[in-house]
Design an enzyme around this catalytic site. Sequence first.
Site, PDB file in Angstrom:
ATOM      1  N   MET A   1     -11.271 106.512  28.385  1.00  0.00           N
ATOM      2  CA  MET A   1     -12.464 107.323  28.190  1.00  0.00           C
ATOM      3  C   MET A   1     -12.135 108.782  27.882  1.00  0.00           C
ATOM      4  O   MET A   1     -12.733 109.394  26.994  1.00  0.00           O
ATOM      5  CB  MET A   1     -13.345 107.253  29.441  1.00  0.00           C
ATOM      6  CG  MET A   1     -14.558 108.170  29.399  1.00  0.00           C
ATOM      7  SD  MET A   1     -15.485 108.174  30.963  1.00  0.00           S
ATOM      8  CE  MET A   1     -14.335 109.030  32.059  1.00  0.00           C
TER       9      MET A   1
ATOM     10  N   ASP B   1     -12.411 101.497  41.833  1.00  0.00           N
ATOM     11  CA  ASP B   1     -11.185 101.459  41.029  1.00  0.00           C
ATOM     12  C   ASP B   1     -10.034 102.124  41.781  1.00  0.00           C
ATOM     13  O   ASP B   1      -9.283 102.924  41.209  1.00  0.00           O
ATOM     14  CB  ASP B   1     -11.415 102.139  39.677  1.00  0.00           C
ATOM     15  CG  ASP B   1     -10.348 101.783  38.645  1.00  0.00           C
ATOM     16  OD1 ASP B   1      -9.694 100.728  38.811  1.00  0.00           O
ATOM     17  OD2 ASP B   1     -10.162 102.541  37.674  1.00  0.00           O
TER      18      ASP B   1
ATOM     19  N   ASP C   1     -10.562 110.132  39.856  1.00  0.00           N
ATOM     20  CA  ASP C   1     -11.169 109.179  38.911  1.00  0.00           C
ATOM     21  C   ASP C   1     -12.306 108.388  39.552  1.00  0.00           C
ATOM     22  O   ASP C   1     -12.209 107.182  39.789  1.00  0.00           O
ATOM     23  CB  ASP C   1     -10.114 108.226  38.353  1.00  0.00           C
ATOM     24  CG  ASP C   1     -10.559 107.617  37.017  1.00  0.00           C
ATOM     25  OD1 ASP C   1     -11.755 107.762  36.681  1.00  0.00           O
ATOM     26  OD2 ASP C   1      -9.735 107.009  36.322  1.00  0.00           O
TER      27      ASP C   1
END
Length: 252
Positions: free
Chosen positions: A27, A136, A154
Site C-alpha cells: 500500500m 496483522d 502498521d
Amino acid sequence: AVDDVPVEAPPPGDRYVLRGVIGQGGMGRVRVAWDAILRREVALKELLPGNDRHAGRLQREAWVTARLDHPGIIAVHDAGVLEDGRPYYTMRLVRGQTLSRRRREPGPSRRPLIRAVLAVCEAVGAAHAAGIVHRDLKPDNILLGGFGEVQVVDWGLAIADPSAAERWMEEAPPLHEAGPVGTPAWMSPEQARGEAATPRSDVWSLGAVLHAVLTGASPYPGDAEAQLAARIHGRPLAEVPGVSAALAALVT
C-alpha cells in the site's frame, strides 16, 4: 547555536524534506523525512503512486494509530496530503530493526527477545482495552529500538472489536476487503477462513510470534498458499524444544 535560530513555518508543502526509503509494502512506503518546523528527523509513511484505492486505508491507519496512546505503539506526529494529492502521516523514527530481522541473528540467548514479546503483549492489550483488533501481528510489524524500546506498527488493517463498548472506530474511514485479511503464516485459523477477527485472533498471532522467537524459524514455512491452507485446516505449531514446560504450554 541552533537555539538562536528562529523557528519559522516553511511555505505550504515544504515542511518535510523527503530522504531515503526505509520500508515498503503493497500500500505505501516509509521514508526518512526532515521536519523543517521542529528540526528533527521523522518517519513519513506515504501512499504509493497509483495506489489511490488505498488512500482511505492509509488515512484510517494514521487516525487509528494516533488514538492508541501507549508507549509500545508508534507515536503519530502529523498527517496531511502531499502536493500530488497522496495522503501521508509522520511518526517517530525508530532507530533499530524489526523483530523479524533480530530473531534471525545468532546469539547466546533469546531471553531479551522474550521480554520484547511481553512488551508487545502489553501494547496489544492496551489496544484491545480501547476496542481495537490489530489483525496483522507479525515480527515485521514489531520494531526494536536501539535503547530497548519496542514499538508495534502498521495498524492499517485494524478493526473494532465487535464486543467492545467503545464505538469511536465507527467514525474511521471504512475498509473495503474480501477474503482472508492478514499475513498467512501469522494469522489465526478463523482469519484464514475469512471469519471475523476478535482479540483472540491477535492472541493467536502473538503465540505464533513467540514460537518464532523461541525456534528462530517461521511458524508455517512455504508459500502463501501453503501457509493459508495450514491455517484453514488448523495444523498445530511444531513443538518448541529446549524451553521450560511452562513456556512451551504458554506457546501452545
